[in-house]
Write an enzyme that holds these catalytic residues in place. Structure first.
Site, short mmCIF file in Angstrom:
data_model
loop_
_atom_site.label_atom_id
_atom_site.label_comp_id
_atom_site.label_asym_id
_atom_site.label_seq_id
_atom_site.Cartn_x
_atom_site.Cartn_y
_atom_site.Cartn_z
N GLY A 7 30.62 34.45 42.80
CA GLY A 7 31.91 34.33 42.12
C GLY A 7 32.88 33.45 42.90
N LYS A 32 28.28 31.63 38.05
CA LYS A 32 27.75 31.35 36.71
C LYS A 32 28.62 30.34 35.96
CE LYS A 32 26.49 34.09 32.59
NZ LYS A 32 26.61 35.44 32.01
N THR A 34 31.50 30.95 34.31
CA THR A 34 32.00 31.47 33.03
C THR A 34 33.34 30.79 32.77
OG1 THR A 34 33.29 33.26 34.02
CG2 THR A 34 30.95 33.73 33.56
N THR A 77 36.75 39.92 34.73
CA THR A 77 37.91 40.48 35.44
C THR A 77 39.13 40.79 34.59
OG1 THR A 77 38.75 38.24 35.90
CG2 THR A 77 37.29 39.23 37.56
N THR A 116 38.58 46.93 43.07
CA THR A 116 39.97 46.88 42.60
C THR A 116 40.65 48.24 42.64
OG1 THR A 116 41.27 46.53 40.58
CG2 THR A 116 38.97 47.06 40.25
N ASP A 117 41.96 48.21 42.77
CA ASP A 117 42.74 49.47 42.72
C ASP A 117 42.67 50.11 41.33
OD1 ASP A 117 44.40 47.71 41.28
OD2 ASP A 117 46.17 48.03 42.53
N GLU A 118 42.24 49.34 40.31
CA GLU A 118 42.23 49.90 38.95
C GLU A 118 41.21 51.02 38.78
OE1 GLU A 118 42.60 47.34 35.63
OE2 GLU A 118 44.04 46.05 36.64
N TYR A 141 37.12 47.40 31.60
CA TYR A 141 37.00 46.60 32.83
C TYR A 141 36.93 47.50 34.06
CZ TYR A 141 38.76 44.32 37.04
OH TYR A 141 38.93 43.92 38.35
N LYS A 145 33.95 48.16 36.90
CA LYS A 145 34.10 47.99 38.35
C LYS A 145 33.77 49.30 39.08
CE LYS A 145 35.35 44.88 40.42
NZ LYS A 145 34.58 43.75 41.01
N ARG A 264 49.37 47.01 25.49
CA ARG A 264 47.92 47.01 25.75
C ARG A 264 47.40 48.43 25.51
NH1 ARG A 264 46.38 45.20 31.78
NH2 ARG A 264 46.24 43.14 30.86
P1 NAD Z 1 38.04 35.31 38.31
O1 NAD Z 1 37.83 35.73 36.90
O2 NAD Z 1 39.02 34.24 38.61
O3 NAD Z 1 36.65 34.83 38.94
C1 NAD Z 1 35.43 35.48 38.66
C2 NAD Z 1 34.32 34.50 39.03
O4 NAD Z 1 33.06 35.17 38.83
C3 NAD Z 1 34.28 33.23 38.16
O5 NAD Z 1 34.11 32.10 38.97
C4 NAD Z 1 33.08 33.45 37.25
O6 NAD Z 1 32.47 32.25 36.83
C5 NAD Z 1 32.19 34.28 38.15
N1 NAD Z 1 31.21 35.08 37.40
C6 NAD Z 1 31.43 35.89 36.33
N2 NAD Z 1 30.29 36.44 35.93
C7 NAD Z 1 29.31 36.00 36.76
C8 NAD Z 1 27.92 36.24 36.86
N3 NAD Z 1 27.28 37.06 36.01
N4 NAD Z 1 27.23 35.63 37.84
C9 NAD Z 1 27.85 34.77 38.70
N5 NAD Z 1 29.18 34.50 38.64
C10 NAD Z 1 29.89 35.12 37.69
O7 NAD Z 1 38.36 36.64 39.10
P2 NAD Z 1 39.22 36.93 40.40
O8 NAD Z 1 40.58 37.31 39.99
O9 NAD Z 1 39.02 35.85 41.40
O10 NAD Z 1 38.49 38.27 40.90
C11 NAD Z 1 37.43 38.22 41.85
C12 NAD Z 1 37.03 39.63 42.20
O11 NAD Z 1 38.17 40.33 42.75
C13 NAD Z 1 36.58 40.47 41.00
O12 NAD Z 1 35.50 41.25 41.39
C14 NAD Z 1 37.78 41.34 40.66
O13 NAD Z 1 37.38 42.55 40.08
C15 NAD Z 1 38.38 41.55 42.04
N6 NAD Z 1 39.83 41.78 42.07
C16 NAD Z 1 40.71 40.92 41.45
C17 NAD Z 1 42.08 41.15 41.55
C18 NAD Z 1 43.09 40.25 40.87
O14 NAD Z 1 44.26 40.63 40.77
N7 NAD Z 1 42.74 39.07 40.42
C19 NAD Z 1 42.56 42.25 42.27
C20 NAD Z 1 41.63 43.11 42.88
C21 NAD Z 1 40.27 42.85 42.79
O1 DAU Z 2 45.06 45.69 40.00
C1 DAU Z 2 44.04 44.77 40.25
C2 DAU Z 2 43.68 44.13 38.93
O2 DAU Z 2 44.76 43.27 38.60
C3 DAU Z 2 42.37 43.34 38.97
O3 DAU Z 2 41.33 44.23 39.21
C4 DAU Z 2 42.14 42.61 37.65
O4 DAU Z 2 41.01 41.80 37.72
C5 DAU Z 2 43.36 41.74 37.35
O5 DAU Z 2 43.22 41.18 36.07
C6 DAU Z 2 44.65 42.58 37.39
O6 DAU Z 2 44.69 43.52 36.28
P1 DAU Z 2 46.04 43.80 35.46
O7 DAU Z 2 45.67 44.29 34.13
O8 DAU Z 2 47.00 44.60 36.26
O9 DAU Z 2 46.60 42.28 35.42
P2 DAU Z 2 47.27 41.43 34.24
O10 DAU Z 2 47.79 40.20 34.85
O11 DAU Z 2 46.40 41.33 33.06
O12 DAU Z 2 48.50 42.36 33.85
C7 DAU Z 2 49.48 42.71 34.81
C8 DAU Z 2 50.55 43.54 34.10
O13 DAU Z 2 51.24 42.69 33.18
C9 DAU Z 2 50.00 44.69 33.28
O14 DAU Z 2 50.90 45.79 33.34
C10 DAU Z 2 49.97 44.13 31.86
C11 DAU Z 2 51.15 43.18 31.84
N1 DAU Z 2 51.00 42.03 30.93
C12 DAU Z 2 49.89 41.24 31.08
C13 DAU Z 2 49.68 40.17 30.25
C14 DAU Z 2 48.45 39.32 30.38
C15 DAU Z 2 51.95 41.75 29.98
O15 DAU Z 2 52.99 42.45 29.87
N2 DAU Z 2 51.74 40.69 29.14
C16 DAU Z 2 50.64 39.90 29.22
O16 DAU Z 2 50.51 38.96 28.40
#
Ligand code: NAD
Ligand code: DAU
Length: 328
Positions: A7, A32, A34, A77, A116-118, A141, A145, A264
């Site tokens: 990833g 991959k 995606t 994610t 993730t904290d989720e 989601y 996780k 949501r």
């Molecule tokens: P992202 O969606 O930006 O990146 C995910 C990556 O995984 C992409 O490059 C995608 O192509 C790749 N991928 C998806 N399916 C795949 C597969 N089957 N094989 C190989 N590659 C694949 O996500 P992100 O925000 O960078 O999150 C990365 C990790 O951190 C995730 O595991 C997510 O659960 C975790 N995380 C994210 C956050 C956040 O706020 N973004 C917070 C806590 C934890």
């Molecule tokens: O907490 C860690 C997680 O944070 C990661 O594991 C996830 O991969 C990442 O997507 C993120 O999840 P959230 O659902 O918290 O993030 P998102 O940015 O989608 O939403 C953040 C907050 O904002 C949530 O309360 C929903 C709200 N929101 C989000 C979107 C996309 C809105 O109000 N409007 C929107 O259009």
């Protein structure tokens, strides 16, 4: 050390891969590609790149050959997409994690699972989640996780795999796909488009800069105790409506762009992490939201060539599905 970063073309994984390569490690990125994977995120990085699926055992074995560790960022994610359909989430986040664990078991290799904290679900006001708290995921989601985390815990116990789990809070910074609230609202504001705020906008998220998330994962990779889980919390809890107000200020736009739209489904009200275990290992976040958010907004303002092609492609179909009715 040669490390497989799965990833690694996504948001956090690409920052991590670049960080590790800059520290002199040999990095193999398997991704991959995606919708959220983007080779541009790795531009100029000294890494080997393999386009493959973590569910593909043969491809994983070929890419991982010679690696001393695997750090798994690969996942589906986005919560809203998981509400539309979760099969890819279960495949990648659970089965894919299992495939990587199996390789780590056979090759006696360390694995760090980025979670993730989720997985803890909604956290009541005044409380914070600790690593031993029960898992109560609310969305497809977070359930996927949690399933990946449980596979890791079982592989440690049953097969003695050397694995750790990190559970990070909401992460922000450059190169984040513009479906998540910060890059979505910033890029929409820069284009004069509406900001769709779910429900009453009083949900709280605990913000963490992407570089701080990466220093935490690197520390766990190098020094985490096998079988342990480490919370990675930014410690900056902010309501969505307050975050939105700051984004309006930083983009020079006003409240007229904000639309309170249908909530949501299953929306968690609050996340909050107790990160004292990781802090005891020497980690602390170095970037406050007060500094990190203006820098991040500036990055999106200066890097339209990164996000404009994304927003005009397949993204459009997703955006219509998610927001057309909400905004009309
Ligand atoms: P992202 O969606 O930006 O990146 C995910 C990556 O995984 C992409 O490059 C995608 O192509 C790749 N991928 C998806 N399916 C795949 C597969 N089957 N094989 C190989 N590659 C694949 O996500 P992100 O925000 O960078 O999150 C990365 C990790 O951190 C995730 O595991 C997510 O659960 C975790 N995380 C994210 C956050 C956040 O706020 N973004 C917070 C806590 C934890
Ligand atoms: O907490 C860690 C997680 O944070 C990661 O594991 C996830 O991969 C990442 O997507 C993120 O999840 P959230 O659902 O918290 O993030 P998102 O940015 O989608 O939403 C953040 C907050 O904002 C949530 O309360 C929903 C709200 N929101 C989000 C979107 C996309 C809105 O109000 N409007 C929107 O259009």
């Amino acid at each position: 050390m040669r490390v497989l970063v799965t990833g690694g073309a996504g948001f956090i994984g690409s920052h991590f891969a670049k960080r590790l390569a800059a520290a002199g490690e040999e990095v193999v990125v398997l991704d991959k590609l995606t919708y959220s994977g983007n080779p541009a995120n790795l531009a100029g990085a000294q890494v080997d790149f393999v386009e493959a699926d973590i569910c593909d055992q043969v491809a994983v074995a070929a890419a991982a050959a010679g690696c001393a560790a695997v750090v798994n960022f690969a996942a589906e994610t986005h919560v809203d997409r998981s509400i539309h359909g979760a099969s890819e989430f279960i495949e990648t986040d659970v089965l894919g994690t299992y495939v990587l664990l199996d390789w780590a078991r056979e090759n006696r290799t360390r694995l760090v699972q980025v979670s993730t904290d989720e997985v803890y679900g909604d956290v009541p006001e005044g409380a914070s989640s600790c690593e031993d708290d029960p898992l109560r995921p609310s969305s497809p989601y977070s359930a996927s996780k949690a399933g990946g985390d449980l596979q890791v815990i079982a592989a440690v116990r049953t097969h003695g795999v050397d694995a750790c789990i990190t559970r990070g809070s909401n992460t922000y910074g450059p190169n984040q796909y513009p479906e998540k609230i910060i890059p979505l609202f910033v890029t929409n504001a820069l284009d004069g488009e509406p900001l769709p705020l779910y429900g009453d906008g009083r949900q709280t998220r605990d913000w963490l800069h992407v570089e701080d998330h990466c220093t935490a994962v690197e520390l766990v990779l190098r020094e985490g105790a096998s079988g342990e889980i480490y919370n990675v919390g930014g410690g900056e809890e902010v309501e969505n409506r307050e975050l939105t107000r700051t984004i309006l200020e930083l983009t020079g736009t006003d409240e007229s762009l904000v639309r309170h739209v249908e909530d949501r489904a299953g929306h968690d009200r609050r996340y909050s992490l107790d990160a004292s275990k990781l802090r005891a290992l020497g980690w602390a976040p170095m970037r406050s939201l007060a500094d990190g958010l203006p820098e991040t907004v500036a990055w999106y303002r200066d890097n339209r060539d990164w996000w404009e092609p994304i927003k005009s492609g397949d993204y459009r179909a997703y955006y219509e599905k998610q927001y057309f009715e909400r905004l009309s």
